[in-house]
Design a protein around this motif. Structure first.
Motif, mmCIF file in Angstrom:
data_model
loop_
_atom_site.group_PDB
_atom_site.id
_atom_site.type_symbol
_atom_site.label_atom_id
_atom_site.label_comp_id
_atom_site.label_asym_id
_atom_site.label_seq_id
_atom_site.Cartn_x
_atom_site.Cartn_y
_atom_site.Cartn_z
ATOM 1 N N GLU A 29 12.094 15.139 2.353
ATOM 2 C CA GLU A 29 13.403 14.956 3.580
ATOM 3 C C GLU A 29 12.724 15.071 5.135
ATOM 4 N N ILE A 30 11.872 16.207 4.569
ATOM 5 C CA ILE A 30 11.226 16.748 6.436
ATOM 6 C C ILE A 30 9.753 15.636 6.157
ATOM 7 N N GLU A 31 9.517 15.271 5.410
ATOM 8 C CA GLU A 31 8.595 14.273 5.334
ATOM 9 C C GLU A 31 7.884 12.664 5.523
ATOM 10 N N ARG A 32 9.883 12.746 4.884
ATOM 11 C CA ARG A 32 10.666 11.391 5.623
ATOM 12 C C ARG A 32 10.746 11.316 7.121
ATOM 13 N N ILE A 34 8.921 13.421 9.288
ATOM 14 C CA ILE A 34 7.569 12.832 10.364
ATOM 15 C C ILE A 34 7.048 11.511 10.096
ATOM 16 N N VAL A 35 7.443 11.022 8.899
ATOM 17 C CA VAL A 35 6.723 9.277 8.948
ATOM 18 C C VAL A 35 7.797 8.839 9.586
ATOM 19 N N ASP A 36 8.982 8.741 9.508
ATOM 20 C CA ASP A 36 9.887 7.832 10.617
ATOM 21 C C ASP A 36 9.630 8.147 12.312
ATOM 22 N N GLY A 37 8.730 9.303 12.243
ATOM 23 C CA GLY A 37 8.952 9.851 13.595
ATOM 24 C C GLY A 37 9.688 10.863 14.012
ATOM 25 N N GLU A 38 11.142 10.797 13.249
ATOM 26 C CA GLU A 38 12.109 11.519 13.953
ATOM 27 C C GLU A 38 11.829 12.779 14.387
ATOM 28 N N LEU A 39 10.439 13.228 13.614
ATOM 29 C CA LEU A 39 9.791 14.712 14.155
ATOM 30 C C LEU A 39 8.644 14.127 14.876
ATOM 31 N N LYS A 40 8.288 14.379 16.115
ATOM 32 C CA LYS A 40 6.916 14.002 16.807
ATOM 33 C C LYS A 40 5.461 14.958 16.125
ATOM 34 N N PRO A 41 4.186 14.250 16.783
ATOM 35 C CA PRO A 41 3.558 15.326 16.549
ATOM 36 C C PRO A 41 3.800 16.561 17.460
ATOM 37 N N ASN A 42 2.712 18.153 17.203
ATOM 38 C CA ASN A 42 2.851 19.149 18.414
ATOM 39 C C ASN A 42 3.888 19.774 18.386
ATOM 40 N N ALA A 64 9.413 24.510 2.054
ATOM 41 C CA ALA A 64 9.203 22.653 1.882
ATOM 42 C C ALA A 64 7.778 23.113 2.726
ATOM 43 N N CYS A 65 7.844 23.331 3.937
ATOM 44 C CA CYS A 65 7.355 23.644 5.008
ATOM 45 C C CYS A 65 5.497 23.947 5.097
ATOM 46 N N SER A 66 5.423 24.948 4.045
ATOM 47 C CA SER A 66 4.471 25.659 3.588
ATOM 48 C C SER A 66 3.990 24.961 3.243
ATOM 49 N N ALA A 67 4.691 23.727 1.734
ATOM 50 C CA ALA A 67 4.091 22.555 1.233
ATOM 51 C C ALA A 67 3.132 22.004 1.363
ATOM 52 N N LEU A 68 3.970 21.128 3.098
ATOM 53 C CA LEU A 68 3.576 20.155 4.024
ATOM 54 C C LEU A 68 1.802 20.537 4.798
ATOM 55 N N ALA A 69 2.402 22.242 4.643
ATOM 56 C CA ALA A 69 1.375 22.849 5.314
ATOM 57 C C ALA A 69 -0.088 21.697 4.458
#
Length: 254
Positions: A29-32, A34-42, A64-69
């Motif tokens: 869900e967090i990856e989605r 990020i890709v969809d732009g709901e969570l912005k760069p930086n 989940a964030c550690s895995a995405l890192a």
């Protein structure tokens, strides 16, 4: 009392598996987002906010964030937390050029060993993407596009190259996804896919190498043309822009 002691390790294992499963769902869900732009760069990941939004504790979110890192989508800043990673223009260019080289190499290897059954699988994916192109829905097109590229990597038969390629894919998710949202890009993208499959069916390694590499390099141009404020801007100043390196006969259309 002894029964409780013997059962305790089992409950711990179940709890561990339940947490891991939940973390996987949260990660997707967090990856989605990020890709969809709901969570912005930086942007800093608001663990409390996500915990309330997703209805889970902070533990699975941190896991989940550690895995995405590890995948390159999130950056861990000591004493500050998790931040959505922003690729600089140079980083995105380097990753894309490396991805082009690896994908072209896998296409070349596949042309030397491809079977009629494998060609049929790729043709079916082409047909599916053609149908989606008519709808103009890049949200539906993107996962099929990913599957097409993944199939070529798996069919090439070199697991090490495929793993390297997939690592590039994960880091470039945002740029590739948004590039496909531009007008007429879906049709151009699938025309390039068709050239790759035609080269594979002709069992021509050099043609397959050229077509595979050109497809990715053309995607760099499409990504640049689809750039949006904040999409690839890193906090550090970017180096002077470099000229795009394209393959022979690469059109660079957008």
């Amino acid at each position: 009392m002894p029964d409780n002691l013997t059962q305790s390790p089992n409950f711990s294992a179940i709890d561990f598996l339940r947490t891991r499963s939940l973390a996987n769902v949260v990660q997707a869900e967090i990856e989605r987002m990020i890709v969809d732009g709901e969570l912005k760069p930086n942007e800093r990941v608001n663990e409390n906010g996500l915990s309330q939004q997703l209805g889970v504790s902070r533990g699975p979110i941190r896991e989940a964030c550690s895995a995405l890192a590890a995948m390159g989508l999130i950056e861990i800043i000591p004493n500050r937390g998790f931040f959505i990673r922003a690729l600089s223009n140079d980083e995105a260019q380097d990753l894309s050029e490396a991805r082009a080289a690896v994908f072209g190499c896998m296409a070349m290897m596949l042309a030397e060993r491809v079977t009629d059954a494998q060609i049929a699988i790729l043709r079916a994916l082409l047909q599916r993407m053609d149908e989606i192109v008519e709808l103009g829905d890049y949200h539906v097109y993107y996962p099929v596009n990913l599957e097409f590229h993944k199939q070529i990597g798996e069919m090439a038969g070199n697991n090490r190259l495929h793993l390297i390629y997939q690592s590039f894919v994960r880091e470039l998710h945002i740029q590739r996804y948004r590039a496909l949202a531009s007008q007429d890009v879906l049709k151009i993208s699938n025309a390039e896919h068709r050239e790759i499959v035609d080269a594979l069916e002709s069992r021509d390694p050099i043609r397959a190498l050229t077509a595979g590499r050109a497809h990715i390099l053309n995607g760099i141009v499409r990504t640049r043309n689809a750039g949006r404020p904040g999409e690839t801007a890193a906090s550090a100043p970017s180096k002077p822009a470099r000229k795009s390196r394209t393959a022979p006969n690469a059109t660079g259309k957008s």
